[in-house]
Design an enzyme around this catalytic site. Structure first.
Site, PDB file in Angstrom:
ATOM      1  N   GLU A  80       0.678  -1.176  -0.041  1.00 23.39           N
ATOM      2  CA  GLU A  80      -0.032  -0.026  -0.069  1.00 23.39           C
ATOM      3  C   GLU A  80       0.901   1.324   0.036  1.00 23.39           C
ATOM      4  O   GLU A  80       0.750   2.109   0.725  1.00 23.39           O
ATOM      5  CB  GLU A  80      -1.020  -0.003   1.203  1.00 23.39           C
ATOM      6  CG  GLU A  80      -2.086  -1.078   1.012  1.00 23.39           C
ATOM      7  CD  GLU A  80      -2.956  -1.107   2.292  1.00 23.39           C
ATOM      8  OE1 GLU A  80      -2.752  -0.344   3.260  1.00 23.39           O
ATOM      9  OE2 GLU A  80      -3.950  -1.880   2.141  1.00 23.39           O
ATOM     10  N   GLU A  97      -5.764  -7.627  -1.039  1.00 19.83           N
ATOM     11  CA  GLU A  97      -6.423  -7.484   0.351  1.00 19.83           C
ATOM     12  C   GLU A  97      -7.962  -7.018  -0.010  1.00 19.83           C
ATOM     13  O   GLU A  97      -8.093  -6.080  -0.791  1.00 19.83           O
ATOM     14  CB  GLU A  97      -5.636  -6.327   1.325  1.00 19.83           C
ATOM     15  CG  GLU A  97      -4.510  -6.703   1.782  1.00 19.83           C
ATOM     16  CD  GLU A  97      -3.895  -5.694   2.994  1.00 19.83           C
ATOM     17  OE1 GLU A  97      -4.910  -4.773   3.428  1.00 19.83           O
ATOM     18  OE2 GLU A  97      -2.740  -5.740   3.059  1.00 19.83           O
TER      19      GLU A  97
END
EC number: 3.2.1.4
Length: 563
Positions: A204, A363
């Site tokens: 991320e 995710e």
């Protein structure tokens, strides 16, 4: 760097207090070196991920974090029997575990420094005295034993339970050079162990906090040489890895923001809905892959190892604009169309739709119980994503967030609330509602419900098969399936009376024997095969035998007894 070196020296001092006196704690070599080599590597063909024989596979896994945290272990092992946990995960059909870790821990290992992990031996006697590196390899061994593969994910620069909030892959301690060196070391270290099938280079990448974004503090994606250009660093790191380990899959996540004109020419930009100028597309951290259209990752001769990897969540994690308005009253099909048109298509789905690459949704997930005011919308999101994944089987792979209970805004597949208890779980239960309704439908399985693993020899848990056992599997050379999951082992040379090193009497010599002997020397168990443990034939069992056992399992010596 000075602070980092001081920290590493301190960690060495701590670690030396946690091991058996007189035993060297060098972890050069690992159980991974003893694995079945090179039969389970994967690569990309078009928008499919395939095995070495060209058979399509579907990565349908889940995340299990902890080595990125200060505990430096898979979380939940302080609640329960970690081996029972791993076996249950395999039995539930999860064929890959995405395992977050921190750069500083990998770099420490690469320098021969092995920081301690939180002691959970009260629930897991086999883990007594293991440092973080030994514990990591112990987990790999047990994943291998039940047919689970691993994707290693650098989650943050430093071991920190909130480290994912830091936007970049470097900070004042962990430089870009250290980041790259740590990854290359991992590649070299595990290139002969196909338990780890892929590397997710950085979790991320995103912008600084607040609505006023500062370009220099944020992850960008373009063709510049800026230190914060994630596209450049990902490409360079991947190439360095693949020169050492050309068989591993490389997963590259996106960023958070991307300029609508494709040009990062603002040193600051305001993203406030009231005062901003709306010049940037926003998305989830790591979920914005719009830049691939303008600046694709180029790995040259290694391009077949590249998979792009966005993240995506529901409104309980953050109430994005697409969860408002028409989404609230829409039925599931309409809601899925809204999500696709307002988020998924232009941020990442186009990559698989235009034949650029398959995708790993690294995710996704969320709360499925409780009293949150957005729970109903969250469940609608989960149904939409579940159905979208299923519609794009083989192009869209996924690892659900998450297995352990420790994620505050998503919950886990393990729970302390309503669920099914399991042997070894102690106060943990399996969240049947979350699993049955959202994950189970998008796990890879046969028509008769057998889960399909990615190993060619070891079936996936007790309810699954190996990939080579598929009825339509096409091998160039047929691998021999194993009747029951079993760890790769080294058998000690036979003798007339004793198998030296076989401390637990199971007919094999492996890290389980090392762990048992360590427990014996720590006074945690009383009954072992002392004759087998006396591997230097000195007439006594002591720390010297443990050191020899470690060297044997790590292949530093080839025969037992060792005099």
């Amino acid at each position: 760097m000075k602070k980092f070196l001081v920290l590493l020296i301190a960690l060495i001092m701590i670690a030396t207090l946690l091991v058996v006196p007189g035993v060297q704690t060098s972890a050069e070599g690992s159980y991974a070196d003893l694995a079945e080599p090179d039969d389970d590597w994967l690569h990309v063909e078009g928008t499919n991920i395939v095995d070495k024989y060209g058979n399509k596979v579907w990565i349908t896994g889940a995340n299990w974090f902890g080595f990125n945290c200060r505990e430096r272990m898979l979380l939940d092992s302080y609640h329960s029997d970690i081996i029972a946990d791993i076996e249950l995960v395999a039995d539930k059909g999860i064929n890959v575990v995405r395992m977050p870790i921190a750069t500083d821990l990998l770099y420490a290992w690469s320098q021969g420094i092995y920081p301690p992990s939180t002691d959970t031996s009260y629930n897991n006697p086999a883990l007594a005295g293991l440092n973080s590196y030994e514990l990591f390899n112990f987990m790999l061994e047990n994943f291998k034993r039940v047919g689970i593969k691993v994707i290693l994910d650098v989650h943050s620069p430093e071991t920190d339970n909130q480290g994912h909030n830091y936007p970049l892959w470097y900070n004042t301690t962990i430089t870009e050079e250290i980041f790259k060196k740590a990854w290359v070391w991992v590649a070299e270290r595990y290139k002969n162990d196909d338990t780890i099938i892929g590397f997710d280079l950085k979790n991320e990448p995103h912008t600084n906090t607040g609505t006023m974004k500062i370009k220099a503090q944020s992850a960008i994606w373009d063709d510049s040489n800026h230190p914060n250009n994630w596209k450049r660093v990902a490409e360079e790191t991947a190439l360095a890895i693949l020169e050492v380990h050309p068989n591993v899959l490389i997963f590259v996540e996106g960023v958070e923001m991307y300029p609508k004109d494709g040009i990062w020419d603002d040193e600051t930009f305001d993203t406030s809905p009231w005062t901003g100028n709306n010049d940037y597309y926003g998305n989830w951290w790591g979920g914005n892959l719009r830049g691939v259209k303008d600046y694709p990752i180029n790995l040259g001769k290694y391009q077949s190892q590249l998979v792009y990897s966005p993240h995506d969540y529901g409104p309980i994690v953050y109430e994005q604009d697409w969860f408002k308005g028409d989404f609230i009253t829409a039925n599931d099909e309409q809601a899925k169309r809204i999500l696709y048109e307002q988020c998924w298509r232009d941020n990442w789905a186009y990559i698989m739709e235009e034949g650029i690459s398959p995708l790993l949704l690294g995710e996704w997930g969320g709360m499925t119980e409780g009293g949150h005011p957005l729970l109903d919308l969250n469940l609608k999101y989960l149904r939409c994503m579940r159905d979208f994944i299923l519609e794009n089987k083989y192009k869209l792979h996924h690892t659900f967030w998450c297995i352990n209970i420790d994620s505050a805004d998503t919950g886990g597949l393990f729970t302390r609330d309503e669920g099914t208890p399991f042997p070894g779980g102690r106060d943990l239960k399996w969240n049947d509602n979350k699993y049955d309704n959202y994950l189970y439908p998008v796990l890879w399985k046969t028509e008769d419900g057998k889960f399909i693993g990615l190993d060619h020899k070891i079936p996936l848990g007790r309810n699954g098969i190996s990939i080579s056992q598929l009825s339509n599997y096409t091998p160039s050379v047929t691998p021999s399936p194993s009747a029951t999951p079993s760890p790769t082992t080294i058998t000690a040379p036979p003798t007339d009376t004793v198998t030296y090193g076989d401390v637990n009497g199971d007919g094999r010599v492996n890290s389980s024997d090392v762990a048992l002997l360590k427990r014996y020397l720590l006074g945690l168990v009383e009954n072992i095969n002392k004759e087998a443990a006396d591997v230097n034939v000195s007439g006594t069992v002591n720390s010297t035998d443990l050191a020899i056992m470690k060297r044997y399992v790590l292949r530093s010596i080839s025969e037992l007894p060792y005099k």
